[in-house]
Design a protein around this motif. Structure first.
Motif, short mmCIF file in Angstrom:
data_model
loop_
_atom_site.label_atom_id
_atom_site.label_comp_id
_atom_site.label_asym_id
_atom_site.label_seq_id
_atom_site.Cartn_x
_atom_site.Cartn_y
_atom_site.Cartn_z
N GLY A 423 20.11 67.90 -2.29
CA GLY A 423 19.98 68.32 -0.90
C GLY A 423 18.94 69.39 -0.64
O GLY A 423 18.91 69.95 0.45
N MET A 424 18.08 69.69 -1.61
CA MET A 424 17.16 70.83 -1.44
C MET A 424 16.21 70.64 -0.27
O MET A 424 15.77 71.62 0.35
CB MET A 424 16.39 71.08 -2.73
N ARG A 425 15.88 69.40 0.05
CA ARG A 425 14.94 69.16 1.14
C ARG A 425 15.62 69.21 2.51
O ARG A 425 14.93 69.19 3.54
CB ARG A 425 14.26 67.80 0.96
N THR A 426 16.94 69.25 2.55
CA THR A 426 17.63 69.22 3.85
C THR A 426 17.49 70.53 4.61
O THR A 426 17.73 70.57 5.82
CB THR A 426 19.12 68.90 3.67
N GLY A 427 17.13 71.60 3.93
CA GLY A 427 16.94 72.89 4.60
C GLY A 427 15.73 73.63 4.08
O GLY A 427 15.66 74.87 4.18
N ASP A 428 14.78 72.88 3.48
CA ASP A 428 13.58 73.49 2.90
C ASP A 428 13.96 74.55 1.86
O ASP A 428 13.45 75.67 1.85
CB ASP A 428 12.70 74.10 4.00
N SER A 516 16.67 69.07 7.91
CA SER A 516 15.77 67.94 7.75
C SER A 516 16.53 66.80 7.11
O SER A 516 17.28 67.01 6.15
CB SER A 516 14.57 68.31 6.87
N GLU A 517 16.33 65.61 7.62
CA GLU A 517 17.01 64.46 7.05
C GLU A 517 16.36 64.08 5.72
O GLU A 517 15.13 64.05 5.60
CB GLU A 517 16.95 63.27 8.02
N ASP A 518 17.16 63.81 4.72
CA ASP A 518 16.68 63.38 3.41
C ASP A 518 17.61 62.28 2.92
O ASP A 518 18.71 62.55 2.44
CB ASP A 518 16.66 64.55 2.42
#
Length: 853
Positions: A423-428, A516-518
């Motif tokens: 989930g690292m890309r879901t909140g930068d 952010s959706e990932d």
């Protein structure tokens, strides 16, 4: 919702806190609020004590709905109270109470009445004295004349067929349990599931079973264990037909009235003749109803709250873990063995629960955070993320104030310093995670997108940024051997400190993380997996075999009740009735053994699978793989409506939860359906996506589908990007796609506006597949016993090459070719067999059953 009390603050103190935070932020982003700098807040001894208690035999594996998990909930709540964590559950308690359907019971209206000598008046049988429904019975009313079909067995290997030329359509079939003794019938021949499938495929109205004379269970009625049909995990749900178990006296009354004698005499005739003695029972009819009701069992999440002490105190960071595991079995029985019958789940997930308890201590004894912290321990994760799903839909706080969710699941077995974070890309969060991990010597692996087989998924689906901490699958995963002595306590504390640094950095930023959706698939690592070349590729996830074990089996090995289409098992040649005894080097005695053995492999691996088939050993090579994902594509503006209609159709007779979410400029539309059939989902999904992709229409919106079943929620997101003339929505192309949606034997797609049925009017009696062709012809998954194709000589391994003058390449061209025929027509069918073309003449049959195409 809960309204939390804020601690009173003096203005001077308020400024004193802000100034160091502002000065220090340029250095490390954490300032004076770095809790990990105080080693006293992270006690290894306390962590080990907590995890050892949670994973002790006293808590009996913390199974959802069992006594042990209630003890665990009380223990966690007591710890929260001791630390000064405020209650965040119902009515100022630490518990969020709700119910789950964990078992079934016999509902009112269940009845059986028998008529003889052609009379319309029928004598009722006594429930639980003379008859009982099986827990895997379908709930339905039934009526019909009675037909005796021996043991209900069809075995080509032994040239034995209890059905023969017997017509059982719309009749009630009476059969004997087990199998004849004159030959070595397989477990699959005599299993309840196989007997139900044979009767259902022949359009029987219901199935009545009686124990044969001399049976090991004597004349006892089947023990109605409601958990067997509750629909969780493997083997749940009905077998698709009403099923009744009767005492021998009831069966004898029907048999004698129908002119066949009694159970004992019929057994002797079958044994002496070594062939069936099936026949209709003249003048005998039954009428009945089976009502299997779900039982709502009380369960609870544990929730605590640490109020923030800064300018963003109204915002919330969620810290979560599941505290349930697999629980205890055979409790109170003579054969109970705690070493084998209690799954303590030290790593899964006492480790994550104890880590939340550690953070509770650190953030109450240490400096108060700027934002508030919500501490959640979920029940029902092992049943399909049920506790977190419930909380996300019935929150005790305002989810709009939740800026991030950190989830800890299996964090107790750190090995070689490798920690997976999803989930690292879901909140930068990627740069933050890599930077903060470095001082702890942690090698971070990208764990994929926001969805995965754990509770963070429930928050990601609410557009909340997530982080998922995980140390990897190991040999003791979901086995009784997952005990405390195997944990890396020092590693768990390092992860707790690292997590605290992540919390503190998120907390220190005046701006909340931006969601952010990932949609990338979760990558669950195995601890003994080798590095990918150059370490450039993410770890590959767990593999699946694609079989469903028989729930009523007690022998050594795993008896295969069903084989999924386009699965590794199907491609390897595994059949219904095979008993899996070895996978690779692992001996398989139970399903737990099989699950553990599968955890040793990754996608692309090939190994040897050994089964017992008809009592003889049989080996085959199995290659593990997973279908490729489809990316988001354009969809039609009426696709959302059709998606909902399809979901409703699928949800009529099932056990998987479906989530549909549609977002557009006008707002957001969320719909949930429960009880989706697992097999229908797999077969329809590709066709649904293809339809949505190929539709032509306008509007900009996103459709997200969530399919929730163990071990987690599987999410597909389809984005519509272009607007065209809305008249295109009614074009011939779209209408054709509408007719294609789900030509599945288990789930019929909604008809179009003209009311046309998607199924052709005739059938050949084959079991279809729904994937794309990889070679010439259409690959089927089998031939229905005694169906038109089987009678014409078609084999399970044949590929259909041509029907009449039409070339066949997939299920759609197969069905389209059949539309021009009527029942009774003789059709020339060309099949590919061992590289040669073979022409068969098949007499079509009318569509009577949804069990075959």
């Amino acid at each position: 919702m809960l309204t939390y009390r804020r601690w009173p603050r003096a203005a001077a103190v308020y400024l004193w806190i802000l100034l160091p935070l502002t000065v220090q932020a340029a250095d490390d982003g954490l300032g004076a609020r770095r809790h990990s700098q105080n080693a006293a807040l992270f006690s290894q001894a306390a962590y080990e004590k907590n995890v050892a208690h949670l994973a002790s035999d006293d808590l009996e594996g913390r199974g959802t709905g069992q006594e042990g998990i209630d003890k665990a909930a009380e223990y966690i709540a007591a710890w929260f109270e001791k630390c000064g964590v405020e209650p965040a559950g119902d009515k100022e308690t630490y518990f969020q109470n709700f119910t789950l359907k964990l078992s079934n019971r016999i509902g009112p209206g269940t009845r059986l009445a028998i008529g003889v000598r052609g009379r319309t008046s029928r004598k009722p049988a006594k429930l639980n004295e003379e008859f009982t429904p099986f827990p895997f019975s379908k709930s339905a009313s039934f009526r019909g004349d009675v037909v005796f079909a021996g043991y209900g067995i069809v075995s080509d290997d032994l040239d034995y067929n209890d059905y023969g030329d017997l017509d059982v359509a719309d009749k009630v079939v009476l059969i004997l349990r087990r199998s004849p003794k004159f030959a070595d019938f397989s477990e699959a021949d005599m299993s309840f599931r196989a007997k139900a499938s044979r009767a259902s495929a022949r359009d029987a109205a219901a199935l009545i079973v009686v124990n044969p004379d001399g049976d090991e269970d004597s004349d006892k009625l089947y023990n109605f264990d409601g958990s067997a049909g509750a629909g969780f995990g493997f083997g749940g749900g009905s077998y698709g037909i009403p099923m009744i178990h009767v005492r021998r006296s009831v069966a004898d009354r029907m048999l004698k009235a129908g002119g066949l004698g009694d159970v004992t005499s019929l057994q002797k005739r079958i044994e002496s003749r070594k062939r069936p003695v099936s026949a209709a029972l003249k003048g005998v009819s039954v009428r009945g109803r089976v009502n299997i009701e779900p039982v709502e069992s009380p369960v609870r999440n544990v929730a605590g709250f640490i109020p923030g002490d800064g300018p963003q105190s109204d915002e919330i960071i969620v810290l979560g873990a599941h505290y349930d595991h697999l629980g205890i079995r055979h409790k109170g029985e003579d054969n109970f063995n705690p070493a084998k019958d209690i799954s303590n789940g030290a790593d899964d997930n006492a480790s994550g629960t104890a880590l939340i308890m550690t953070l509770a201590d650190a953030y109450t004894r240490g400096e108060r955070p700027n934002r508030s912290l919500l501490l959640l321990l979920f029940t029902g994760e092992e049943r399909g993320l049920l506790g977190s799903h419930y909380f996300a839909n019935h929150p005790t706080v305002d989810l709009k104030e939740c800026v991030a969710m950190l989830n800890f699941d299996m964090v107790g077995r750190l090995k070689d310093d490798k920690l997976e974070v999803g989930g690292m890309r879901t909140g930068d969060f990627t740069e933050m995670v890599d930077r903060l991990a470095e001082p702890y010597g942690l090698a971070i692996k990208d764990g994929g997108g926001g969805s995965g087989p754990s509770d963070h998924t429930s928050f990601y689906n609410k557009d909340i940024p997530v982080l998922f901490f995980f140390t990897g699958i190991h040999k003791q995963y979901h086995r009784p051997e997952d005990d405390t002595h195997l944990l890396n306590i020092d590693g768990a504390i390092r992860i707790a400190k690292f997590a605290a640094d992540c919390i503190d950095e998120i907390d220190a930023d005046p701006q909340p993380p931006k969601f952010s959706e990932d949609t990338r698939r979760a990558q669950l690592a195995r601890q003994d997996a080798e590095e990918e070349e150059g370490d450039a590729a993410p770890r590959r996830g767990r593999v699946r075999l694609g079989i469903m074990p028989s729930p009523d089996d007690t022998e050594s090995g795993v008896l295969v009740a069903e084989v999924s289409d386009d699965s590794p098992a199907k491609r390897a040649g595994v059949r219904e009735g095979d008993r899996i005894v070895k996978l690779g080097d692992a001996e398989i005695e139970s399903f737990d053994d099989l699950a553990a053995a599968l955890s040793e492999f990754r996608r692309g691996d090939t190994t040897r699978l050994m089964v017992r088939r008809a009592g003889k050993p049989f080996g085959m090579d199995v290659t593990f793989g997973r279908r490729g994902r489809r990316d988001a594509r354009q969809v039609g503006d009426d696709a959302g409506e059709r998606l909902v209609r399809l979901a409703r159709e699928l949800a009529k007779d099932s056990s998987i939860k479906v989530h549909v979410q549609i977002k557009d400029a006008g707002g957001e539309w969320r719909i949930e359906f429960s009880e989706l059939d697992r097999e229908s989902l797999g077969k329809v999904l590709d066709e649904l996506i293809t339809f949505l992709e190929e539709s032509k229409s306008g509007g900009n919106y996103t459709i997200s589908l969530g399919f929730e079943f163990p071990p987690g929620l599987h999410r597909i997101t389809i984005q519509k990007k272009a607007r065209v003339d809305s008249a295109d929505a009614k074009s011939p192309t779209v209408r054709k796609q509408k007719e294609r949606l789900a030509p599945d034997s288990h789930a019929r797609a909604p008809s179009d506006d003209s009311g046309r049925n998607t199924m052709p009017g005739v059938r050949l009696g084959i079991m279809p597949t729904y994937g794309e062709a990889t070679e010439d012809g259409y690959e089927i998954s089998g031939v229905v016993e005694d169906g038109p194709a089987a009678k014409a000589g078609m084999k399970d391994s044949d590929r259909i090459y041509q029907i009449g003058q039409e070339r066949i390449k997939d299920v759609y061209s197969y069905m389209e070719a059949l539309r021009k025929y009527k029942a009774g027509d003789e059709v020339k069918v060309v099949v590919l067999r061992d590289g040669k073309k073979v022409t068969l003449t098949i007499k079509t049959a009318a569509q009577k059953s949804r069990e075959a195409a």
